[in-house]
Structures are given as structure tokens and as C-alpha cells.
Design a protein around this motif. Structure first.
Motif, PDB file in Angstrom:
ATOM      1  N   THR A   1       1.481 -24.857   4.322  1.00 47.87           N
ATOM      2  CA  THR A   1       2.458 -25.541   3.470  1.00 47.87           C
ATOM      3  C   THR A   1       2.544 -24.785   2.149  1.00 47.87           C
ATOM      4  OG1 THR A   1       0.734 -27.048   2.650  1.00 47.87           O
ATOM      5  CG2 THR A   1       2.120 -27.847   4.459  1.00 47.87           C
ATOM      6  N   PRO A   2       3.728 -24.681   1.574  1.00 44.79           N
ATOM      7  CA  PRO A   2       5.010 -25.120   2.132  1.00 44.79           C
ATOM      8  C   PRO A   2       5.558 -24.076   3.097  1.00 44.79           C
ATOM      9  CG  PRO A   2       5.356 -24.160  -0.041  1.00 44.79           C
ATOM     10  CD  PRO A   2       3.870 -24.139   0.199  1.00 44.79           C
ATOM     11  N   GLN A   3       5.989 -24.518   4.255  1.00 45.49           N
ATOM     12  CA  GLN A   3       6.539 -23.615   5.271  1.00 45.49           C
ATOM     13  C   GLN A   3       7.964 -24.030   5.606  1.00 45.49           C
ATOM     14  OE1 GLN A   3       4.976 -23.765   9.361  1.00 45.49           O
ATOM     15  NE2 GLN A   3       4.904 -21.530   9.360  1.00 45.49           N
ATOM     16  N   ALA A   4       8.891 -23.085   5.533  1.00 45.28           N
ATOM     17  CA  ALA A   4      10.280 -23.325   5.922  1.00 45.28           C
ATOM     18  C   ALA A   4      10.515 -22.692   7.286  1.00 45.28           C
ATOM     19  CB  ALA A   4      11.243 -22.730   4.899  1.00 45.28           C
ATOM     20  N   VAL A   5      11.000 -23.492   8.234  1.00 49.27           N
ATOM     21  CA  VAL A   5      11.331 -22.997   9.567  1.00 49.27           C
ATOM     22  C   VAL A   5      12.843 -23.002   9.699  1.00 49.27           C
ATOM     23  CG1 VAL A   5      11.126 -23.417  12.046  1.00 49.27           C
ATOM     24  CG2 VAL A   5       9.152 -23.778  10.553  1.00 49.27           C
ATOM     25  N   ILE A   6      13.409 -21.840  10.023  1.00 56.09           N
ATOM     26  CA  ILE A   6      14.860 -21.678  10.071  1.00 56.09           C
ATOM     27  C   ILE A   6      15.316 -21.684  11.520  1.00 56.09           C
ATOM     28  CG2 ILE A   6      16.801 -20.139   9.558  1.00 56.09           C
ATOM     29  CD1 ILE A   6      13.636 -19.937   7.497  1.00 56.09           C
ATOM     30  N   ASN A   7      16.189 -22.623  11.844  1.00 54.77           N
ATOM     31  CA  ASN A   7      16.766 -22.758  13.184  1.00 54.77           C
ATOM     32  C   ASN A   7      15.723 -22.820  14.294  1.00 54.77           C
ATOM     33  OD1 ASN A   7      19.253 -22.766  11.981  1.00 54.77           O
ATOM     34  ND2 ASN A   7      19.802 -20.698  12.562  1.00 54.77           N
ATOM     35  N   GLY A   8      14.553 -23.390  13.958  1.00 53.02           N
ATOM     36  CA  GLY A   8      13.511 -23.557  14.953  1.00 53.02           C
ATOM     37  C   GLY A   8      12.848 -22.276  15.395  1.00 53.02           C
ATOM     38  N   ALA A   9      13.117 -21.171  14.698  1.00 54.31           N
ATOM     39  CA  ALA A   9      12.636 -19.873  15.166  1.00 54.31           C
ATOM     40  C   ALA A   9      11.782 -19.163  14.132  1.00 54.31           C
ATOM     41  CB  ALA A   9      13.825 -19.006  15.591  1.00 54.31           C
ATOM     42  N   SER A  10      12.383 -18.578  13.114  1.00 58.16           N
ATOM     43  CA  SER A  10      11.626 -17.826  12.112  1.00 58.16           C
ATOM     44  C   SER A  10      11.060 -18.754  11.044  1.00 58.16           C
ATOM     45  CB  SER A  10      12.524 -16.774  11.458  1.00 58.16           C
ATOM     46  OG  SER A  10      13.625 -17.389  10.814  1.00 58.16           O
ATOM     47  N   HIS A  11      10.094 -18.243  10.280  1.00 60.81           N
ATOM     48  CA  HIS A  11       9.511 -19.047   9.206  1.00 60.81           C
ATOM     49  C   HIS A  11       9.219 -18.162   8.000  1.00 60.81           C
ATOM     50  CE1 HIS A  11       5.222 -17.665   9.504  1.00 60.81           C
ATOM     51  NE2 HIS A  11       5.627 -17.339  10.727  1.00 60.81           N
ATOM     52  N   VAL A  12       9.292 -18.774   6.811  1.00 61.49           N
ATOM     53  CA  VAL A  12       8.976 -18.106   5.557  1.00 61.49           C
ATOM     54  C   VAL A  12       8.321 -19.128   4.640  1.00 61.49           C
ATOM     55  CG1 VAL A  12      10.920 -16.490   5.734  1.00 61.49           C
ATOM     56  CG2 VAL A  12      11.219 -18.640   4.493  1.00 61.49           C
ATOM     57  N   VAL A  13       7.751 -18.644   3.535  1.00 57.65           N
ATOM     58  CA  VAL A  13       7.174 -19.554   2.549  1.00 57.65           C
ATOM     59  C   VAL A  13       8.291 -20.438   1.977  1.00 57.65           C
ATOM     60  CG1 VAL A  13       5.950 -19.723   0.358  1.00 57.65           C
ATOM     61  CG2 VAL A  13       5.330 -17.953   2.004  1.00 57.65           C
ATOM     62  N   GLY A  14       8.069 -21.749   1.954  1.00 58.25           N
ATOM     63  CA  GLY A  14       9.124 -22.692   1.607  1.00 58.25           C
ATOM     64  C   GLY A  14       9.609 -22.658   0.185  1.00 58.25           C
ATOM     65  N   SER A  15       8.892 -21.988  -0.700  1.00 62.10           N
ATOM     66  CA  SER A  15       9.335 -21.879  -2.094  1.00 62.10           C
ATOM     67  C   SER A  15      10.021 -20.552  -2.389  1.00 62.10           C
ATOM     68  CB  SER A  15       8.141 -22.052  -3.033  1.00 62.10           C
ATOM     69  OG  SER A  15       7.124 -21.116  -2.710  1.00 62.10           O
ATOM     70  N   ASP A  16      10.155 -19.701  -1.386  1.00 61.37           N
ATOM     71  CA  ASP A  16      10.713 -18.363  -1.579  1.00 61.37           C
ATOM     72  C   ASP A  16      12.216 -18.378  -1.294  1.00 61.37           C
ATOM     73  OD1 ASP A  16      11.417 -15.654  -1.542  1.00 61.37           O
ATOM     74  OD2 ASP A  16       9.458 -15.044  -0.753  1.00 61.37           O
ATOM     75  N   ARG A  17      13.014 -18.583  -2.339  1.00 63.78           N
ATOM     76  CA  ARG A  17      14.466 -18.699  -2.174  1.00 63.78           C
ATOM     77  C   ARG A  17      15.069 -17.421  -1.585  1.00 63.78           C
ATOM     78  NH1 ARG A  17      18.607 -22.026  -4.290  1.00 63.78           N
ATOM     79  NH2 ARG A  17      20.507 -21.435  -3.200  1.00 63.78           N
ATOM     80  N   VAL A  18      14.584 -16.279  -2.033  1.00 69.03           N
ATOM     81  CA  VAL A  18      15.133 -15.012  -1.556  1.00 69.03           C
ATOM     82  C   VAL A  18      14.929 -14.862  -0.051  1.00 69.03           C
ATOM     83  CG1 VAL A  18      14.917 -12.502  -1.670  1.00 69.03           C
ATOM     84  CG2 VAL A  18      14.889 -13.854  -3.774  1.00 69.03           C
ATOM     85  N   GLU A  19      13.722 -15.159   0.419  1.00 68.99           N
ATOM     86  CA  GLU A  19      13.434 -15.018   1.841  1.00 68.99           C
ATOM     87  C   GLU A  19      14.160 -16.067   2.682  1.00 68.99           C
ATOM     88  OE1 GLU A  19      11.683 -12.637   3.692  1.00 68.99           O
ATOM     89  OE2 GLU A  19      12.136 -11.638   1.803  1.00 68.99           O
ATOM     90  N   ILE A  20      14.286 -17.268   2.143  1.00 74.63           N
ATOM     91  CA  ILE A  20      15.036 -18.301   2.860  1.00 74.63           C
ATOM     92  C   ILE A  20      16.502 -17.896   2.992  1.00 74.63           C
ATOM     93  CG2 ILE A  20      15.915 -20.669   2.712  1.00 74.63           C
ATOM     94  CD1 ILE A  20      13.214 -21.489   1.564  1.00 74.63           C
ATOM     95  N   ASP A  21      17.085 -17.400   1.903  1.00 72.94           N
ATOM     96  CA  ASP A  21      18.477 -16.946   1.950  1.00 72.94           C
ATOM     97  C   ASP A  21      18.638 -15.790   2.932  1.00 72.94           C
ATOM     98  OD1 ASP A  21      19.245 -18.846   0.137  1.00 72.94           O
ATOM     99  OD2 ASP A  21      19.305 -17.487  -1.591  1.00 72.94           O
ATOM    100  N   ARG A  22      17.680 -14.861   2.928  1.00 71.63           N
ATOM    101  CA  ARG A  22      17.754 -13.725   3.831  1.00 71.63           C
ATOM    102  C   ARG A  22      17.703 -14.176   5.287  1.00 71.63           C
ATOM    103  NH1 ARG A  22      14.633 -11.420   7.007  1.00 71.63           N
ATOM    104  NH2 ARG A  22      12.841 -12.653   6.303  1.00 71.63           N
ATOM    105  N   ALA A  23      16.749 -15.072   5.593  1.00 68.69           N
ATOM    106  CA  ALA A  23      16.609 -15.546   6.970  1.00 68.69           C
ATOM    107  C   ALA A  23      17.826 -16.352   7.401  1.00 68.69           C
ATOM    108  CB  ALA A  23      15.339 -16.392   7.100  1.00 68.69           C
ATOM    109  N   THR A  24      18.386 -17.127   6.467  1.00 67.96           N
ATOM    110  CA  THR A  24      19.578 -17.919   6.785  1.00 67.96           C
ATOM    111  C   THR A  24      20.775 -17.021   7.053  1.00 67.96           C
ATOM    112  OG1 THR A  24      18.748 -19.747   5.421  1.00 67.96           O
ATOM    113  CG2 THR A  24      21.095 -19.742   5.946  1.00 67.96           C
ATOM    114  N   LYS A  25      20.935 -15.988   6.243  1.00 66.52           N
ATOM    115  CA  LYS A  25      22.054 -15.058   6.444  1.00 66.52           C
ATOM    116  C   LYS A  25      21.905 -14.277   7.744  1.00 66.52           C
ATOM    117  CE  LYS A  25      23.137 -14.494   1.545  1.00 66.52           C
ATOM    118  NZ  LYS A  25      23.033 -13.619   0.353  1.00 66.52           N
ATOM    119  N   GLN A  26      20.671 -13.957   8.096  1.00 66.08           N
ATOM    120  CA  GLN A  26      20.439 -13.237   9.341  1.00 66.08           C
ATOM    121  C   GLN A  26      20.896 -14.058  10.535  1.00 66.08           C
ATOM    122  OE1 GLN A  26      16.345 -12.021   9.680  1.00 66.08           O
ATOM    123  NE2 GLN A  26      16.780  -9.978   8.897  1.00 66.08           N
ATOM    124  N   SER A  27      20.598 -15.348  10.503  1.00 67.95           N
ATOM    125  CA  SER A  27      21.047 -16.209  11.600  1.00 67.95           C
ATOM    126  C   SER A  27      22.538 -16.503  11.452  1.00 67.95           C
ATOM    127  CB  SER A  27      20.245 -17.505  11.639  1.00 67.95           C
ATOM    128  OG  SER A  27      20.426 -18.235  10.446  1.00 67.95           O
TER     129      SER A  27
END
Length: 252
Positions: A104-130
């Protein structure tokens, strides 16, 4: 397990012969991502992620969900939103991915990839990739006469796999004063707090309609819901959640 330390569409009333019929329908644009935050009130590194998800929840093209786990309760504060089913969901995700990454905190994107939940840059990157490419199902929701009608259709060709269709009741915003533990003295707000998960049927990849009582969308303190179509993988202890194939918000 590790704790990172870092940081209605409108309701339409029709009056006919003295009878009022209420309808609500969701037919808007499909979201590009579902982002689940596994968090805990007992984790000192989680509040920045919780605050970020309050912001992410405002984005119309993203469904951001908060799921509070229970494995940090021993640190002196029992999470008031925590449920063991969310802890199990997070563990099953890790097993399905094969990486054993549970934190924790863990963000899971579309049930597949995961990144640290407080990392906006990585969340945006993973979201754009999907960017919606992970989704193969289009959903529309309609509430009428005490029922929920879920219409599903493949975005392109019929999908050659089955998936579960889940109703996820949520509360848009919950604010919790934390009296003990690592976050003692802090007041934290949580967006789209998940209150439970109910499987309402299966999808075989072709056009289909599921109809269930509206009671399936309700849970104590919930004021909305999300419908997910999610693939599954067999595991030692049962079916495990895998890729999310489609999603839609409640029409109100």
C-alpha cells in the motif's frame, strides 16, 4: 507486503394515466481506464495516494475506486472502511500477475498493471498506455421499474473468452478522522469507496442483456455503483480477478 514510505444522468418522470414511471439510463462515452487503489488508514504513506484519487475521481474518462485492506490493522488502528474481500482481491491480483507484489498504496490499472498509488506520473503513463485498448466490451446501463438492465456488446469481433459481470456499490466521498496508529491525528478523505462486490452474471463475448433487481446495486452507505466486466483465472483457492474488459458508471 510492504508499505511504501514516500511520499443521475437525470431521472425522467413520465406521468401517464396517473402512473409515475422513473427511468435512468447511462449511454455516455466509455471510460478509458479503471484504477483501483488498495490503501489503508493504518499506512503512513497512503494519505498522498488517497488525496490523488480524490482528484482522479473527478476525471470523466477514468473510473477511480478506493478499496481499503485490513492487513495493517494491527498497527493500532482498525481501518473503518477495510474489508477482507479487498485484501483477498489484492492478493489474487498479485497471484494472477505472477509477481507477488502486495503493498500500500498500490494502484491497479484495468486489473493488469500496477504502480505506486501516489505516483501521478506513473499512473498517467499506465493509463495512457492502456487508453481503453484493454477494453473489449461496451456497456450501457438502464434503471427502470426497480430493475437494472445491463446491455453488453463486443467493441469489435466477438470475444473468445468468458468473464464475470460485477456490480460494485460505492460511496462518492468519505472523510475519516483517524485517532490512532501511524496516521493518528489526521483526517483523510476517500473517493469512490467500494462497499462490496456482487456478481450478477457471465459474459461470453457476444451481445447480451442482463437484468437484475436494483437491490443488487445497493449496500449500506453507498450512493452509486459501477459495473465491471472482468476476466478470471483459475487458482489454487478459486477464480482470481484478471483483466477488466469493460466498465460503466451508474446513470445517476
Amino acid at each position: 507486503m510492504t508499505c511504501f514510505n514516500p511520499l443521475f444522468s437525470a431521472t425522467i418522470a413520465l406521468l401517464s394515466l396517473g402512473v409515475t414511471v422513473a427511468r435512468a439510463e447511462s449511454t455516455g462515452a466509455q471510460p478509458k481506464a479503471v484504477i483501483e487503489l488498495f490503501t489503508s488508514q493504518g499506512c503512513s504513506s497512503c494519505p498522498p495516494a488517497d488525496a490523488l484519487f480524490v482528484e482522479l475521481a473527478k476525471q470523466p474518462d477514468v473510473i477511480a475506486l478506493t478499496l481499503s485492506v485490513t492487513y495493517w490493522d494491527y498497527l493500532g488502528w482498525k481501518d473503518t472502511l477495510g474489508k477482507d474481500i479487498f485484501t483477498t482481491r489484492q492478493k489474487f491480483y498479485a497471484k494472477a500477475r505472477g509477481d507477488s507484489q502486495i503493498y500500500t498504496p498500490q494502484a491497479v490499472i484495468n486489473g493488469a498493471s500496477h504502480v505506486v498509488g501516489s505516483d501521478r506520473v506513473e499512473i498517467d503513463r499506465a493509463t495512457k498506455q492502456s487508453s481503453g485498448t484493454d477494453f473489449v466490451a461496451k456497456l450501457s446501463l438502464k434503471e427502470e421499474a426497480g430493475t437494472l438492465r445491463v446491455t453488453l456488446a463486443p467493441l469489435n469481433e466477438p470475444v473468445g473468452r468468458t468473464a464475470g459481470v460485477w456490480v460494485v456499490p460505492t460511496t462518492r466521498m468519505v472523510t475519516v478522522p483517524i485517532a490512532r496508529g501511524e496516521n493518528q491525528g489526521r483526517t483523510v478523505s476517500y473517493a469512490n469507496v467500494v462497499r462490496g462486490m456482487t456478481r450478477i452474471g457471465d459474459w461470453d463475448g457476444r451481445k447480451a442483456v442482463l437484468t437484475v433487481p436494483l437491490t443488487a446495486t445497493r449496500a449500506p452507505e453507498a450512493d452509486g455503483y459501477v459495473v465491471l466486466v472482468q476476466a478470471e483465472m483459475p487458482g489454487k483457492y478459486g477464480m482470481m480477478p484478471s483483466a477488466i474488459l469493460g466498465a460503466a458508471r451508474s446513470p445517476h
